[in-house]
Enzyme design. Structure first.
Site, PDB file in Angstrom:
ATOM      1  N   LYS A 170       0.888  -1.168   0.000  1.00 22.39           N
ATOM      2  CA  LYS A 170       0.000   0.000   0.000  1.00 22.39           C
ATOM      3  C   LYS A 170       0.920   1.209   0.000  1.00 22.39           C
ATOM      4  O   LYS A 170       1.463   1.583   1.029  1.00 22.39           O
ATOM      5  CB  LYS A 170      -0.885  -0.021   1.261  1.00 22.39           C
ATOM      6  CG  LYS A 170      -2.220   0.700   1.126  1.00 22.39           C
ATOM      7  CD  LYS A 170      -2.133   2.174   0.749  1.00 22.39           C
ATOM      8  CE  LYS A 170      -1.723   3.056   1.895  1.00 22.39           C
ATOM      9  NZ  LYS A 170      -1.511   4.462   1.441  1.00 22.39           N
ATOM     10  N   GLU A 245       9.976   2.018  10.434  1.00 23.81           N
ATOM     11  CA  GLU A 245      10.990   3.039  10.142  1.00 23.81           C
ATOM     12  C   GLU A 245      10.295   4.374  10.321  1.00 23.81           C
ATOM     13  O   GLU A 245       9.449   4.748   9.511  1.00 23.81           O
ATOM     14  CB  GLU A 245      11.478   2.916   8.692  1.00 23.81           C
ATOM     15  CG  GLU A 245      12.236   1.657   8.377  1.00 23.81           C
ATOM     16  CD  GLU A 245      13.614   1.619   8.997  1.00 23.81           C
ATOM     17  OE1 GLU A 245      14.137   2.681   9.402  1.00 23.81           O
ATOM     18  OE2 GLU A 245      14.167   0.515   9.107  1.00 23.81           O
ATOM     19  N   CYS A 279      14.002  11.383   6.242  1.00 23.83           N
ATOM     20  CA  CYS A 279      13.894  11.074   7.679  1.00 23.83           C
ATOM     21  C   CYS A 279      15.252  11.081   8.362  1.00 23.83           C
ATOM     22  O   CYS A 279      15.353  11.366   9.543  1.00 23.83           O
ATOM     23  CB  CYS A 279      13.174   9.743   7.887  1.00 23.83           C
ATOM     24  SG  CYS A 279      13.748   8.451   6.801  1.00 23.83           S
ATOM     25  N   GLU A 369      10.341  16.560  14.414  1.00 25.51           N
ATOM     26  CA  GLU A 369      10.676  16.389  13.003  1.00 25.51           C
ATOM     27  C   GLU A 369       9.828  17.361  12.176  1.00 25.51           C
ATOM     28  O   GLU A 369       8.602  17.329  12.250  1.00 25.51           O
ATOM     29  CB  GLU A 369      10.393  14.949  12.578  1.00 25.51           C
ATOM     30  CG  GLU A 369      10.797  14.680  11.153  1.00 25.51           C
ATOM     31  CD  GLU A 369      10.649  13.212  10.765  1.00 25.51           C
ATOM     32  OE1 GLU A 369       9.559  12.664  10.954  1.00 25.51           O
ATOM     33  OE2 GLU A 369      11.632  12.635  10.263  1.00 25.51           O
TER      34      GLU A 369
HETATM   35  P1  NAD Z   1       1.966   8.885   7.353  1.00 24.72           P
HETATM   36  O1  NAD Z   1       2.621   8.114   8.436  1.00 24.72           O
HETATM   37  O2  NAD Z   1       0.571   9.353   7.566  1.00 24.72           O
HETATM   38  O3  NAD Z   1       1.957   8.010   6.000  1.00 24.72           O
HETATM   39  C1  NAD Z   1       2.866   6.979   5.675  1.00 24.72           C
HETATM   40  C2  NAD Z   1       2.109   5.794   5.059  1.00 24.72           C
HETATM   41  O4  NAD Z   1       1.221   5.259   6.032  1.00 24.72           O
HETATM   42  C3  NAD Z   1       1.240   6.172   3.855  1.00 24.72           C
HETATM   43  O5  NAD Z   1       1.225   5.117   2.926  1.00 24.72           O
HETATM   44  C4  NAD Z   1      -0.136   6.309   4.484  1.00 24.72           C
HETATM   45  O6  NAD Z   1      -1.180   6.107   3.582  1.00 24.72           O
HETATM   46  C5  NAD Z   1      -0.105   5.216   5.523  1.00 24.72           C
HETATM   47  N1  NAD Z   1      -1.060   5.404   6.639  1.00 24.72           N
HETATM   48  C6  NAD Z   1      -1.546   6.568   7.143  1.00 24.72           C
HETATM   49  N2  NAD Z   1      -2.411   6.317   8.155  1.00 24.72           N
HETATM   50  C7  NAD Z   1      -2.453   4.972   8.293  1.00 24.72           C
HETATM   51  C8  NAD Z   1      -3.162   4.106   9.171  1.00 24.72           C
HETATM   52  N3  NAD Z   1      -3.980   4.565  10.097  1.00 24.72           N
HETATM   53  N4  NAD Z   1      -2.964   2.768   9.040  1.00 24.72           N
HETATM   54  C9  NAD Z   1      -2.114   2.275   8.114  1.00 24.72           C
HETATM   55  N5  NAD Z   1      -1.442   3.049   7.248  1.00 24.72           N
HETATM   56  C10 NAD Z   1      -1.594   4.374   7.341  1.00 24.72           C
HETATM   57  O7  NAD Z   1       2.905  10.063   6.985  1.00 24.72           O
HETATM   58  P2  NAD Z   1       2.502  11.398   6.157  1.00 24.72           P
HETATM   59  O8  NAD Z   1       1.196  11.976   6.573  1.00 24.72           O
HETATM   60  O9  NAD Z   1       2.658  11.052   4.743  1.00 24.72           O
HETATM   61  O10 NAD Z   1       3.631  12.365   6.682  1.00 24.72           O
HETATM   62  C11 NAD Z   1       3.501  12.967   7.965  1.00 24.72           C
HETATM   63  C12 NAD Z   1       4.825  13.091   8.648  1.00 24.72           C
HETATM   64  O11 NAD Z   1       5.437  11.798   8.777  1.00 24.72           O
HETATM   65  C13 NAD Z   1       5.863  13.880   7.912  1.00 24.72           C
HETATM   66  O12 NAD Z   1       5.713  15.227   8.075  1.00 24.72           O
HETATM   67  C14 NAD Z   1       7.135  13.339   8.500  1.00 24.72           C
HETATM   68  O13 NAD Z   1       7.406  13.957   9.709  1.00 24.72           O
HETATM   69  C15 NAD Z   1       6.829  11.902   8.735  1.00 24.72           C
HETATM   70  N6  NAD Z   1       7.342  11.017   7.668  1.00 24.72           N
HETATM   71  C16 NAD Z   1       8.416  10.253   7.928  1.00 24.72           C
HETATM   72  C17 NAD Z   1       8.921   9.447   6.941  1.00 24.72           C
HETATM   73  C18 NAD Z   1      10.098   8.567   7.163  1.00 24.72           C
HETATM   74  O14 NAD Z   1      10.708   8.122   6.207  1.00 24.72           O
HETATM   75  N7  NAD Z   1      10.456   8.259   8.375  1.00 24.72           N
HETATM   76  C19 NAD Z   1       8.347   9.424   5.688  1.00 24.72           C
HETATM   77  C20 NAD Z   1       7.227  10.211   5.450  1.00 24.72           C
HETATM   78  C21 NAD Z   1       6.731  10.994   6.458  1.00 24.72           C
END
Ligand code: NAD
Length: 462
Positions: A170, A245, A279, A369
Site C-alpha cells: 500500500k 521506520e 527522515c 521532526e
Molecule cells: P503517514 O505516516 O501518515 O503516512 C505513511 C504511510 O502510512 C502512507 O502510505 C499512508 O497512507 C499510511 N497510513 C496513514 N495512516 C495509516 C493508518 N492509520 N494505518 C495504516 N497506514 C496508514 O505520513 P505522512 O502523513 O505522509 O507524513 C507525515 C509526517 O510523517 C511527515 O511530516 C514526516 O514527519 C513523517 N514522515 C516520515 C517518513 C520517514 O521516512 N520516516 C516518511 C514520510 C513521512
C-alpha cells in the site's frame, strides 16, 4: 501521466471494488496529473488472499531462481530509469537531476544488491547438533511513504521476495504512480502471479485494513511516528511481526578540529536535498561556541544558494506544517538567518530554504521532526555538552560527526544513540543496515540485516 484504474492483484490489473479515486497532484504547478483507485478493505482482502495462495510455491522456489527474478526486476528498472525519474518528478516535485541520481538510481542499486544476496546468502546454518533453516516469515504487508517513493518500496519488496515472502504493498497516496510503474516492472520481470500485489488507497482505509488483516504475518511500515505507534499496537495485539521506520531529528556534530566550511556546506546540502523531506536528514547542526557565528554565516550563505534549486514540498498540508514550525521557531526566540515562513513563489508548494541560529535544545524546532528545508544551528560548550544535545531527543535514526582526525570522530560517534553516523562526509551505502534507535523505529532495512527481517528460524536437532 499514465495511471491504472485498478489494483495489481494475482498477476493482473483488476477492477477496484469501490468507485472512489485519489487525484495525484504535481506539487510544482498544483495540477492534477492522474487518478488512481482508493482501495477498500475488500481490495486489500483479495490481495492478501492472492499473496497467501502464492506463498507456498514462492517460499519453496530455490533462492537462485528468486535471485534471477530480482536480477530481471533490476534490469527492467534500469531500462525504465528515465520514466521512473520523470514520474517521481511529476508526483513529488523533485528536480529531474535529483530524481535521476537518487529516486531512480538508489532503488536500482538496492534491487541489484538483493539479486546478489539472494544468490549467495546461507539460508541454512549449523549450530552444534542442530541445522538451522532460515525460512520466510510469510505474507508481508508493506506500507510506504512518499518522500523516497520508489526507494521505500524496493527497500521492503526486494528483501521480502529474496527471503521467499509474498507481498501486498500500500504505497503513499501522494505518490502512487511510481508504485504502479513498479508493479509493471515486477510483472515484466516474470515474478509469478500473487507474489507481489499492489493496492493503492488512503492510509486510514486501505493501509489500516492491510495492517490489521489476519492473513498478514509481518507489517513493514515507514512513515510518521503517530501512525507507526498505531500499527505497532495493532501488531502487538495480534502477536504479529512489525518493522517500523519512523522519524528522525539527527545531529550533525562539528568538532572544533573539523574543516568547518566543508562540514557546514555538506550539512546544509544534506538538509536541503529532497526539500528536507528525508527522515535521516541532519536537521540539527551542533557547533562549538568559538566557531558558532562563523558557522551560522556560512550556513546562511549556503542555504541562500538553494533558493532556486530545491523543489517544493509534497503537498499543501505539508507546506502548512513546515511553515507553522518556522513560525514557532521565531515565536520561541530563535534567530532567522535565511528563509522564513513566506512562500517564495506564487504557485506550487514551495518553502524557502530556512536556517535558524540561537536554537536551544529544548525548543520545538530542535525536538520535533519538521520534514521540510529547515536547519537549526545549536551552540555547544564542550564535547560532553555536544553529546548531551546530540542524544537529547526521542529520536535516533542518523547523524554525522566531523573532526580533523577520523579516530576522534569515530570515538564520538560510538557514544551517539543512533543507528547510522556519517564520518567526515561518508557516503550513503545501500548495503549498510538502516534503522533507528529509540523512537526512530524497530528493525533494520537494507543489506543482510534487512533480509534477516523477513526470515524466521527453524532448528532441527540431530
Ligand atoms: P503517514 O505516516 O501518515 O503516512 C505513511 C504511510 O502510512 C502512507 O502510505 C499512508 O497512507 C499510511 N497510513 C496513514 N495512516 C495509516 C493508518 N492509520 N494505518 C495504516 N497506514 C496508514 O505520513 P505522512 O502523513 O505522509 O507524513 C507525515 C509526517 O510523517 C511527515 O511530516 C514526516 O514527519 C513523517 N514522515 C516520515 C517518513 C520517514 O521516512 N520516516 C516518511 C514520510 C513521512
Amino acid at each position: 501521466m499514465k495511471a491504472h484504474d485498478g489494483h495489481y492483484i494475482d498477476g493482473a490489473w483488476r477492477p477496484a471494488a469501490g468507485q472512489d479515486g485519489i487525484d495525484v497532484v504535481n506539487p510544482v504547478d498544483e495540477q492534477v496529473i492522474g487518478r488512481v483507485p482508493a482501495g477498500t478493505a475488500e481490495d486489500v482482502d483479495q490481495a492478501v488472499r492472492a499473496a497467501r495462495a502464492a506463498l507456498p510455491a514462492w517460499a519453496a522456489t530455490p533462492p537462485a531462481e528468486r535471485a534471477a527474478r530480482l536480477g530481471a526486476l533490476r534490469d527492467v528498472l534500469v531500462a525504465r530509469k528515465d520514466e521512473i525519474a520523470e514520474t517521481v518528478t511529476a508526483e513529488l516535485g523533485s528536480p529531474l537531476k535529483f530524481s535521476e541520481n537518487v529516486h531512480a538510481a538508489v532503488p536500482i542499486a538496492v534491487a541489484g544488491s538483493y539479486a546478489e544476496l539472494a544468490a549467495t546468502y546461507a539460508f541454512e546454518e549449523k549450530a552444534g547438533n542442530s541445522t538451522v533453516y532460515l525460512e520466510p516469515v510469510g505474507v508481508v504487508g508493506a506500507i510506504t511513504p512518499w518522500n523516497y517513493p520508489l526507494h521505500q518500496i524496493v527497500a521492503k519488496v526486494a528483501p521480502a521476495l529474496a527471503a521467499g515472502c509474498t507481498v501486498v504493498l500500500k504505497p503513499a497516496e501522494d505518490t502512487p504512480l511510481v508504485a504502479q510503474l513498479f508493479a509493471e516492472a515486477v510483472h515484466d520481470a516474470g515474478v509469478p502471479a500473487g507474489v507481489f500485489n499492489l493496492v493503492t488507497g488512503l492510509g486510514p482505509v486501505a493501509g489500516q485494513a492491510l495492517a490489521e488483516h489476519p492473513g498478514v504475518d509481518l507489517v513493514s511500515f515507514t512513515g510518521s511516528t503517530a501512525v507507526g505507534r498505531q500499527i505497532g499496537r495493532a501488531a502487538g495485539a495480534a502477536v504479529k511481526r512489525v518493522a517500523l521506520e519512523l522519524g528522525g531529528k539527527s545531529a550533525n556534530v562539528i568538532l572544533p578540529s573539523a574543516d568547518l566550511a566543508k562540514a557546514v556546506n555538506v550539512g546544509v546540502a544534506n538538509v536541503m536535498s529532497n526539500s528536507g523531506q528525508t527522515c535521516s536528514a541532519w536537521t540539527r547542526m551542533l557547533v562549538h561556541r568559538d566557531q558558532y557565528e562563523e558557522a551560522v554565516a556560512l550556513a546562511a550563505t549556503a542555504a541562500a544558494k538553494y533558493g532556486e534549486r530545491i523543489g517544493p514540498v509534497v503537498n499543501a498540508k505539508q507546506r502548512a506544517r513546515v511553515r507553522s514550525y518556522i513560525e514557532k521557531g521565531v515565536a520561541e526566540g530563535a534567530r532567522l538567518v535565511a528563509g522564513g515562513p513566506e512562500s517564495p513563489r506564487e504557485q506550487g508548494y514551495f518553502v524557502a530554504p530556512t536556517v535558524f541560529a540561537d536554537v536551544t535544545p529544548e525548543m520545538t524546532i530542535a525536538q520535533e521532526e519538521i520534514f521540510g528545508p529547515v536547519l537549526s544551528v545549536l551552540r555547544y560548550e564542550d564535547e560532553e555538552d555536544a553529546l548531551r544535545i546530540a542524544n537529547g531527543t526521542v529520536y535516533g535514526l542518523a547523524g554525522a560527526v566531523w573532526a580533523g582526525d577520523e579516530a576522534e570522530a569515530v570515538a564520538f560517534a560510538r557514544r551517539m544513540d543512533t543507528g547510522q553516523v556519517d564520518i567526515n562526509g561518508g557516503r550513503f551505502n545501500p548495503l549498510a543496515p538502516f534503522g533507528g534507535y529509540k523512537q526512530s523505529g524497530v528493525g533494520r532495512e537494507l543489506g543482510t540485516h534487512g533480509l534477516a527481517e523477513y526470515l524466521q528460524t527453524k532448528s532441527l536437532q540431530f
